[in-house]
Write a protein that holds these residues in place. Structure first.
Motif, PDB file in Angstrom:
ATOM      1  N   MET A   8       0.815  -1.210   0.000  1.00  0.00           N
ATOM      2  CA  MET A   8       0.000   0.000   0.000  1.00  0.00           C
ATOM      3  C   MET A   8       0.854   1.267   0.000  1.00  0.00           C
ATOM      4  SD  MET A   8      -2.909  -1.303   2.704  1.00  0.00           S
ATOM      5  CE  MET A   8      -3.757   0.274   2.754  1.00  0.00           C
ATOM      6  N   LEU A   9       2.125   1.137   0.354  1.00  0.00           N
ATOM      7  CA  LEU A   9       3.027   2.289   0.356  1.00  0.00           C
ATOM      8  C   LEU A   9       3.775   2.448  -0.962  1.00  0.00           C
ATOM      9  CD1 LEU A   9       4.596   1.819   3.915  1.00  0.00           C
ATOM     10  CD2 LEU A   9       2.739   3.361   3.257  1.00  0.00           C
ATOM     11  N   SER A  10       3.450   1.619  -1.950  1.00  0.00           N
ATOM     12  CA  SER A  10       4.186   1.617  -3.212  1.00  0.00           C
ATOM     13  C   SER A  10       4.165   2.932  -3.985  1.00  0.00           C
ATOM     14  CB  SER A  10       3.680   0.486  -4.115  1.00  0.00           C
ATOM     15  OG  SER A  10       4.023  -0.770  -3.570  1.00  0.00           O
ATOM     16  N   PRO A  11       3.177   3.825  -3.824  1.00  0.00           N
ATOM     17  CA  PRO A  11       3.279   5.113  -4.536  1.00  0.00           C
ATOM     18  C   PRO A  11       4.545   5.895  -4.241  1.00  0.00           C
ATOM     19  CG  PRO A  11       1.038   4.792  -3.779  1.00  0.00           C
ATOM     20  CD  PRO A  11       1.847   3.650  -3.194  1.00  0.00           C
ATOM     21  N   ILE A  12       5.209   5.638  -3.121  1.00  0.00           N
ATOM     22  CA  ILE A  12       6.453   6.363  -2.835  1.00  0.00           C
ATOM     23  C   ILE A  12       7.674   5.588  -3.309  1.00  0.00           C
ATOM     24  CG2 ILE A  12       5.410   7.507  -0.853  1.00  0.00           C
ATOM     25  CD1 ILE A  12       7.060   5.674   0.963  1.00  0.00           C
ATOM     26  N   TYR A  13       7.466   4.489  -4.055  1.00  0.00           N
ATOM     27  CA  TYR A  13       8.603   3.753  -4.615  1.00  0.00           C
ATOM     28  C   TYR A  13       9.321   4.651  -5.625  1.00  0.00           C
ATOM     29  CZ  TYR A  13      11.312   0.086  -6.907  1.00  0.00           C
ATOM     30  OH  TYR A  13      12.333  -0.672  -7.417  1.00  0.00           O
ATOM     31  N   PRO A  14      10.658   4.679  -5.639  1.00  0.00           N
ATOM     32  CA  PRO A  14      11.394   5.604  -6.522  1.00  0.00           C
ATOM     33  C   PRO A  14      11.448   5.131  -7.969  1.00  0.00           C
ATOM     34  CG  PRO A  14      12.942   4.287  -5.281  1.00  0.00           C
ATOM     35  CD  PRO A  14      11.569   3.942  -4.746  1.00  0.00           C
ATOM     36  N   GLY A  15      10.314   5.177  -8.655  1.00  0.00           N
ATOM     37  CA  GLY A  15      10.274   4.802 -10.059  1.00  0.00           C
ATOM     38  C   GLY A  15      10.372   6.022 -10.948  1.00  0.00           C
ATOM     39  N   HIS A  16       9.989   5.869 -12.231  1.00  0.00           N
ATOM     40  CA  HIS A  16      10.048   6.989 -13.166  1.00  0.00           C
ATOM     41  C   HIS A  16       9.096   8.106 -12.744  1.00  0.00           C
ATOM     42  CE1 HIS A  16      12.510   4.441 -15.387  1.00  0.00           C
ATOM     43  NE2 HIS A  16      11.587   3.743 -16.018  1.00  0.00           N
ATOM     44  N   ILE A  17       7.935   7.731 -12.207  1.00  0.00           N
ATOM     45  CA  ILE A  17       6.982   8.720 -11.684  1.00  0.00           C
ATOM     46  C   ILE A  17       7.168   8.724 -10.173  1.00  0.00           C
ATOM     47  CG2 ILE A  17       4.578   9.420 -11.540  1.00  0.00           C
ATOM     48  CD1 ILE A  17       4.022   7.769 -14.014  1.00  0.00           C
ATOM     49  N   ASP A  18       8.030   9.608  -9.686  1.00  0.00           N
ATOM     50  CA  ASP A  18       8.378   9.602  -8.270  1.00  0.00           C
ATOM     51  C   ASP A  18       7.439  10.527  -7.520  1.00  0.00           C
ATOM     52  OD1 ASP A  18       9.544   9.449  -5.823  1.00  0.00           O
ATOM     53  OD2 ASP A  18      11.597   9.609  -6.546  1.00  0.00           O
ATOM     54  N   TYR A  19       6.328   9.977  -7.040  1.00  0.00           N
ATOM     55  CA  TYR A  19       5.320  10.805  -6.376  1.00  0.00           C
ATOM     56  C   TYR A  19       5.882  11.473  -5.125  1.00  0.00           C
ATOM     57  CZ  TYR A  19       2.220   8.097  -9.387  1.00  0.00           C
ATOM     58  OH  TYR A  19       1.630   7.503 -10.461  1.00  0.00           O
ATOM     59  N   TRP A  20       6.693  10.752  -4.371  1.00  0.00           N
ATOM     60  CA  TRP A  20       7.241  11.317  -3.141  1.00  0.00           C
ATOM     61  C   TRP A  20       8.125  12.523  -3.446  1.00  0.00           C
ATOM     62  CZ3 TRP A  20       6.287  10.573   1.918  1.00  0.00           C
ATOM     63  CH2 TRP A  20       7.206  11.064   2.834  1.00  0.00           C
TER      64      TRP A  20
END
Length: 435
Positions: free
Chosen positions: A374-386
């Motif tokens: 559930m915390l995956s939106p802050i994963y440092p991918g190409h779209i870095d939401y954090w």
């Protein structure tokens, strides 16, 4: 002796990885039912023993870059294989928990040294345009080793000492082969490649988040690697020989992990990471819910193998991308975090099994996996939401996301060597200077 071709080196490296990872590290869980019965081990003690190879893996990984520089690829690979042969032999002769723990600890050293040795050799023997493909083939060696271990459990489930002795012989063969086929070289860097810049604040933030996710994945995966066969035997009353098919399914599904992780890097890594963590948690819950149904148990192993290998591949690519020019650090830190998570999770799951039983213990770990996903939106991918929420500056706000053609494992490797203008070193230039 004639040098290996690019793909020949890839296949040879996959064989060494199959021994050092598949047999020396991940095959142990297959034999936990037989070993526990003969040595009278509790689940908590098995959990402590199961944590030892991950601890030694981390320690070996810390010294591996220096060892590769001082010893060269050949000597380091031979040393790694020697540790593997010695550890597997010690396991085959273990009379109590102490000697068993010593054997698996030594096997973890083998695992931690082998990949740095092969990576160093790859720098000298393989064209840089092939590094991504060769690395993918070598990484598949883990699944191959797991598959190789399956017949020994199916047909020799009660002869674990003989099986580990045969594993030790295979490791010895690997030592001899490494001496003949791997050159005695250190890492080769082109003359026009500049040192990487200092790690900035944003890189540290992204690397920290990657490390935490990798640790969580290792923690959640620990019960399956260590206790899945024992759960099926104890709770589901399956024959120990049938548990081999679980590892066969893990190995087969794991072969597709490289493809999934490459697709994830090309699309949206945070979404893929969330999906794979949920699949990891689902595999634990499914096995705990229906351990007596061989078909469902095998399906849970398929889900687990695909999710685990996909996540390790994704973490590898993310680590390389976050720290360009630092191959001794970028891909290493997430693997160390995974191993630390498994080292912490192994004794925890052992203690929970002793206190609560297999079903409740596996359910708790499945819950942790769901929460982590559930915390995956802050994963440092190409779209870095954090980063968008907390770290945006006028400079970073104008940065454009990478193009599709700049994704994938080979593209990650292409960014590791840059010239004084910040552009990737052309492979042709690198090969001419190497020659």
């Amino acid at each position: 002796m004639r040098p290996l071709s690019n793909m020949g080196f890839a296949l040879f490296g996959a064989g060494l990885i199959a021994i050092s990872y598949g047999l020396a590290r991940f095959a142990f869980g297959l034999f936990v039912p037989s070993i526990s019965a003969e040595l009278d081990l509790t689940a908590h003690r098995v959990g402590i023993i199961g944590a030892l190879p991950f601890i030694s893996f981390v320690l070996a990984t810390l010294v591996a870059p220096l060892a590769a520089e001082r010893l060269g690829a050949r000597n380091l690979a031979v040393l790694s294989g020697g540790f593997g042969a010695g550890g597997l032999t010690l396991i085959s002769q273990a009379a109590d928990a102490l000697w068993l723990g010593a054997g698996v600890f030594i096997c973890g050293i083998c695992t931690g040294l082998m990949m740095p040795a092969l990576t160093t050799a790859m720098q000298a023997m393989v064209s840089r345009t092939m590094h991504g493909r060769v690395s993918s083939v070598m990484n598949a060696g883990t699944s191959i080793g797991i598959i190789v271990a399956v017949p020994t459990v199916v047909f020799l489930f009660d002869a674990w000492r003989f099986t580990y002795a045969m594993f030790a012989v295979l490791a010895g063969v690997g030592v001899v082969a490494a001496w003949f086929f791997i050159p005695s070289v250190s890492r080769i860097v082109p003359a026009n490649a500049v040192p990487p810049p200092p790690i900035n604040r944003q890189q540290w933030s992204r690397l920290t988040r990657l490390t935490l996710f990798a640790f969580a994945m290792g923690f959640v995966s620990a019960p399956y690697w260590l206790f899945a066969p024992d759960l099926a035997v104890t709770l589901g009353a399956l024959s120990p020989g049938h548990t081999g098919w679980l590892w066969f399914a893990v190995g087969i599904a794991g072969l597709g992990g490289a493809m999934v992780s490459d697709l994830a890097d090309r699309n949206n890594p945070p979404i893929t990471q969330a999906l794979m963590l949920m699949m990891l948690a689902a595999s634990l819950a499914l096995l705990a819910a229906s351990p007596g149904q061989l078909g469902l148990a095998i399906f849970s192993a398929l889900v687990f193998g695909l999710a685990y290998m996909s996540l390790t591949g994704l973490y590898l690519m993310t680590g390389i991308r976050l720290l360009p020019g630092r191959l001794s650090m970028g891909p290493v830190l997430p693997f160390m975090a995974v191993a630390l998570g498994q080292a912490v999770g192994s004794p925890v799951i052992g203690a929970l099994v002793d206190r609560l039983g297999y079903a409740d213990a596996f359910a708790i770990f499945a819950m942790v996996g769901i929460l982590a996903s559930m915390l995956s939106p802050i994963y440092p991918g190409h779209i870095d939401y954090w980063a968008d929420w907390t770290e945006e500056t006028p400079e970073t706000a104008q940065e454009e996301p990478p193009a599709v053609e700049d994704t994938g494992l080979q593209a990650a490797y292409d960014q590791q060597l840059v010239d004084e203008n910040g552009d990737p070193v052309e492979p042709a230039v690198e090969e001419d200077e190497t020659n």
